[in-house]
Write a protein that holds these residues in place. Structure first.
Motif, PDB file in Angstrom:
ATOM      1  N   PRO A 155       4.072  -1.649  18.662  1.00  0.00           N
ATOM      2  CA  PRO A 155       4.170  -2.902  19.406  1.00  0.00           C
ATOM      3  C   PRO A 155       2.784  -3.384  19.825  1.00  0.00           C
ATOM      4  CG  PRO A 155       5.729  -1.273  20.250  1.00  0.00           C
ATOM      5  CD  PRO A 155       4.817  -0.555  19.316  1.00  0.00           C
ATOM      6  N   GLY A 156       2.532  -4.658  19.621  1.00  0.00           N
ATOM      7  CA  GLY A 156       1.268  -5.233  20.037  1.00  0.00           C
ATOM      8  C   GLY A 156       0.160  -5.150  19.016  1.00  0.00           C
ATOM      9  N   LEU A 157       0.430  -4.578  17.829  1.00  0.00           N
ATOM     10  CA  LEU A 157      -0.602  -4.412  16.804  1.00  0.00           C
ATOM     11  C   LEU A 157      -0.289  -5.272  15.588  1.00  0.00           C
ATOM     12  CD1 LEU A 157      -3.151  -2.905  15.785  1.00  0.00           C
ATOM     13  CD2 LEU A 157      -1.608  -1.219  14.782  1.00  0.00           C
ATOM     14  N   LEU A 158      -1.269  -6.099  15.189  1.00  0.00           N
ATOM     15  CA  LEU A 158      -1.150  -6.902  13.974  1.00  0.00           C
ATOM     16  C   LEU A 158      -2.188  -6.434  12.970  1.00  0.00           C
ATOM     17  CD1 LEU A 158      -0.306 -10.533  13.479  1.00  0.00           C
ATOM     18  CD2 LEU A 158      -2.469  -9.778  12.482  1.00  0.00           C
ATOM     19  N   CYS A 159      -1.805  -6.401  11.708  1.00  0.00           N
ATOM     20  CA  CYS A 159      -2.683  -5.908  10.647  1.00  0.00           C
ATOM     21  C   CYS A 159      -2.561  -6.799   9.423  1.00  0.00           C
ATOM     22  CB  CYS A 159      -2.294  -4.468  10.302  1.00  0.00           C
ATOM     23  SG  CYS A 159      -3.197  -3.749   8.924  1.00  0.00           S
ATOM     24  N   ILE A 160      -3.673  -7.051   8.760  1.00  0.00           N
ATOM     25  CA  ILE A 160      -3.682  -7.729   7.470  1.00  0.00           C
ATOM     26  C   ILE A 160      -4.439  -6.840   6.496  1.00  0.00           C
ATOM     27  CG2 ILE A 160      -5.746  -9.097   8.048  1.00  0.00           C
ATOM     28  CD1 ILE A 160      -4.590 -11.323   6.247  1.00  0.00           C
ATOM     29  N   ALA A 161      -3.946  -6.721   5.263  1.00  0.00           N
ATOM     30  CA  ALA A 161      -4.532  -5.797   4.298  1.00  0.00           C
ATOM     31  C   ALA A 161      -4.572  -6.399   2.902  1.00  0.00           C
ATOM     32  CB  ALA A 161      -3.742  -4.487   4.268  1.00  0.00           C
ATOM     33  N   VAL A 162      -5.520  -5.913   2.104  1.00  0.00           N
ATOM     34  CA  VAL A 162      -5.606  -6.209   0.678  1.00  0.00           C
ATOM     35  C   VAL A 162      -5.889  -4.894  -0.035  1.00  0.00           C
ATOM     36  CG1 VAL A 162      -6.460  -8.555   1.050  1.00  0.00           C
ATOM     37  CG2 VAL A 162      -8.100  -6.689   0.723  1.00  0.00           C
ATOM     38  N   LEU A 163      -5.795  -4.921  -1.363  1.00  0.00           N
ATOM     39  CA  LEU A 163      -6.157  -3.758  -2.164  1.00  0.00           C
ATOM     40  C   LEU A 163      -7.520  -3.973  -2.800  1.00  0.00           C
ATOM     41  CD1 LEU A 163      -2.825  -2.898  -4.051  1.00  0.00           C
ATOM     42  CD2 LEU A 163      -3.725  -1.872  -1.954  1.00  0.00           C
ATOM     43  N   ALA A 164      -8.278  -2.902  -2.931  1.00  0.00           N
ATOM     44  CA  ALA A 164      -9.513  -2.964  -3.709  1.00  0.00           C
ATOM     45  C   ALA A 164      -9.114  -3.143  -5.166  1.00  0.00           C
ATOM     46  CB  ALA A 164     -10.326  -1.686  -3.529  1.00  0.00           C
ATOM     47  N   PRO A 165      -9.569  -4.198  -5.842  1.00  0.00           N
ATOM     48  CA  PRO A 165      -9.101  -4.467  -7.208  1.00  0.00           C
ATOM     49  C   PRO A 165      -9.464  -3.352  -8.178  1.00  0.00           C
ATOM     50  CG  PRO A 165     -10.972  -5.868  -6.627  1.00  0.00           C
ATOM     51  CD  PRO A 165     -10.549  -5.183  -5.373  1.00  0.00           C
ATOM     52  N   ASN A 166      -8.560  -3.114  -9.109  1.00  0.00           N
ATOM     53  CA  ASN A 166      -8.780  -2.117 -10.147  1.00  0.00           C
ATOM     54  C   ASN A 166      -8.379  -2.736 -11.482  1.00  0.00           C
ATOM     55  OD1 ASN A 166      -9.025   0.088 -11.800  1.00  0.00           O
ATOM     56  ND2 ASN A 166      -7.236   1.177 -10.997  1.00  0.00           N
ATOM     57  N   PRO A 167      -9.346  -3.181 -12.289  1.00  0.00           N
ATOM     58  CA  PRO A 167      -9.013  -3.856 -13.549  1.00  0.00           C
ATOM     59  C   PRO A 167      -8.299  -2.965 -14.547  1.00  0.00           C
ATOM     60  CG  PRO A 167     -11.367  -3.376 -13.431  1.00  0.00           C
ATOM     61  CD  PRO A 167     -10.795  -3.062 -12.084  1.00  0.00           C
ATOM     62  N   ASP A 168      -8.349  -1.651 -14.337  1.00  0.00           N
ATOM     63  CA  ASP A 168      -7.738  -0.724 -15.288  1.00  0.00           C
ATOM     64  C   ASP A 168      -6.286  -0.371 -14.935  1.00  0.00           C
ATOM     65  OD1 ASP A 168     -10.132  -0.554 -16.746  1.00  0.00           O
ATOM     66  OD2 ASP A 168     -10.904   0.957 -15.364  1.00  0.00           O
ATOM     67  N   GLY A 169      -5.765  -0.931 -13.855  1.00  0.00           N
ATOM     68  CA  GLY A 169      -4.379  -0.621 -13.491  1.00  0.00           C
ATOM     69  C   GLY A 169      -4.157  -0.724 -11.996  1.00  0.00           C
ATOM     70  N   ALA A 170      -3.173   0.039 -11.517  1.00  0.00           N
ATOM     71  CA  ALA A 170      -2.818  -0.004 -10.103  1.00  0.00           C
ATOM     72  C   ALA A 170      -3.953   0.541  -9.246  1.00  0.00           C
ATOM     73  CB  ALA A 170      -1.544   0.795  -9.855  1.00  0.00           C
ATOM     74  N   SER A 171      -4.069   0.000  -8.050  1.00  0.00           N
ATOM     75  CA  SER A 171      -5.089   0.446  -7.107  1.00  0.00           C
ATOM     76  C   SER A 171      -4.459   1.367  -6.078  1.00  0.00           C
ATOM     77  CB  SER A 171      -5.714  -0.764  -6.396  1.00  0.00           C
ATOM     78  OG  SER A 171      -6.546  -0.352  -5.325  1.00  0.00           O
ATOM     79  N   ASN A 172      -5.191   2.402  -5.698  1.00  0.00           N
ATOM     80  CA  ASN A 172      -4.731   3.266  -4.606  1.00  0.00           C
ATOM     81  C   ASN A 172      -5.745   3.256  -3.465  1.00  0.00           C
ATOM     82  OD1 ASN A 172      -2.834   4.935  -3.363  1.00  0.00           O
ATOM     83  ND2 ASN A 172      -3.891   6.801  -3.999  1.00  0.00           N
TER      84      ASN A 172
ATOM     85  N   GLU B 190       3.391  -6.192  14.085  1.00  0.00           N
ATOM     86  CA  GLU B 190       4.027  -5.353  15.103  1.00  0.00           C
ATOM     87  C   GLU B 190       5.225  -4.587  14.526  1.00  0.00           C
ATOM     88  OE1 GLU B 190       4.011  -6.837  19.333  1.00  0.00           O
ATOM     89  OE2 GLU B 190       4.061  -8.774  18.287  1.00  0.00           O
ATOM     90  N   GLU B 191       5.075  -4.078  13.310  1.00  0.00           N
ATOM     91  CA  GLU B 191       6.165  -3.364  12.646  1.00  0.00           C
ATOM     92  C   GLU B 191       6.069  -1.855  12.813  1.00  0.00           C
ATOM     93  OE1 GLU B 191       6.687  -4.967   8.581  1.00  0.00           O
ATOM     94  OE2 GLU B 191       5.535  -6.686   9.327  1.00  0.00           O
ATOM     95  N   PHE B 192       4.873  -1.351  13.109  1.00  0.00           N
ATOM     96  CA  PHE B 192       4.709   0.080  13.352  1.00  0.00           C
ATOM     97  C   PHE B 192       4.433   0.367  14.820  1.00  0.00           C
ATOM     98  CE2 PHE B 192       1.850   3.902  13.365  1.00  0.00           C
ATOM     99  CZ  PHE B 192       2.866   4.824  13.135  1.00  0.00           C
TER     100      PHE B 192
END
Length: 273
Positions: A206-223, A202-204
């Motif tokens: 009110p009333g909304l919860l979110c969980i997130a991950v990144l798609a892995p990128n073995p060559d560096g940072a993921s976008n 509820e940080e953006f």
């Protein structure tokens, strides 16, 4: 007679090519023939400028002149471009299929995001069929400091890079839960870095919860971020964590799609020669 005027920012650009593309975007959205004067009235651009731009598009096959000589319509080259794009948009289609399967599995809305400046950009989204849901369509943008995906993007940056970004943007409080203190946000980012996943509690909105991950990128940072969003009346942190294995599996599937779409080493070497 009231004349609809296009938002002039859509026709702005640093180069003539960019402005020509911006005009082509306006034309692509039309469902009827149009005239030079009609485009002048709509955009507010000088008539000689627009005439020159339309001539360029006509000569390239992107536009064609109708029999009366006054009206323009989309040319065969523009139509072929649209058809080719749709026929070859397999990456987006494959990612959307992964997203749809994830929604079917967890029963809540899911999205794919990317970092764009100091904001998180929604690349794709599939809504839950549940009657209560939050609508955040593809193209929506959320400030990086109050987004689950945004915290993950920040966590993979070097500290100096992260400070440089956050120092140039206001840590606006959208709810009572928004982290606006730089030290508190830094502590949260460190936790996210260790865990490999992040919450928007509820940080953006009110009333909304979110969980997130990144798609892995073995060559560096993921976008590429992948997130589940749900109203707090249906999901809390424990329920969100129960969905984490499905979320991580989907993120790995999207990473595989990206890897398969990249040219192999032989192709890259040939292109460099």
């Amino acid at each position: 007679m009231t004349t609809h005027r296009t938002d002039m920012s859509r026709l702005e650009g640093d180069t003539p090519a960019q402005r020509l593309l911006a005009l082509l975007e306006v034309i692509a959205g039309k469902d009827q023939f149009f005239t030079l004067q009609g485009m002048v009235d709509e955009t507010g651009l000088p008539k000689p400028t627009l005439h020159r731009m339309l001539q360029q598009l006509e000569s390239s096959g992107m536009l064609q002149r109708e029999a009366d000589g006054r009206h323009y319509s989309k040319g065969s080259r523009l139509r072929r471009l649209a058809e080719t794009l749709l026929l070859n948009d397999t990456i987006q289609g494959a990612r959307h299929a992964v997203l749809t399967q994830l929604v079917d599995e967890v029963g809540e809305s899911c999205n794919i995001t990317a970092l764009s400046g100091g904001e998180v950009l929604y690349l794709d989204r599939v809504e839950t069929s549940a009657p209560l849901r939050f609508y955040l369509h593809p193209g929506s943008r959320v400030p990086v400091h109050c987004s689950a995906s945004g915290k993950l993007f920040l966590a993979q940056m070097a500290p100096a890079q992260r400070r440089r970004l956050l120092d140039q943007m206001p840590l606006t409080a959208f709810t009572h839960n928004t982290l606006t203190d730089p030290e508190a946000l830094e502590a949260e980012i460190e936790t996210v870095r260790r865990q490999g996943y992040a919450f928007d509690d509820e940080e953006f909105l009110p009333g909304l919860l979110c969980i997130a991950v990144l798609a892995p990128n073995p060559d560096g940072a993921s976008n590429t971020g992948l997130a589940i969003q749900a109203p707090v009346m249906r999901m809390n942190r424990d329920k969100a964590l129960a969905c984490l294995p499905a979320l991580q599996k989907a993120a790995e599937a999207i990473a595989n799609i990206h890897r398969e779409a990249l040219p192999d080493a032989a192709e890259l070497a040939s292109a460099d020669r």
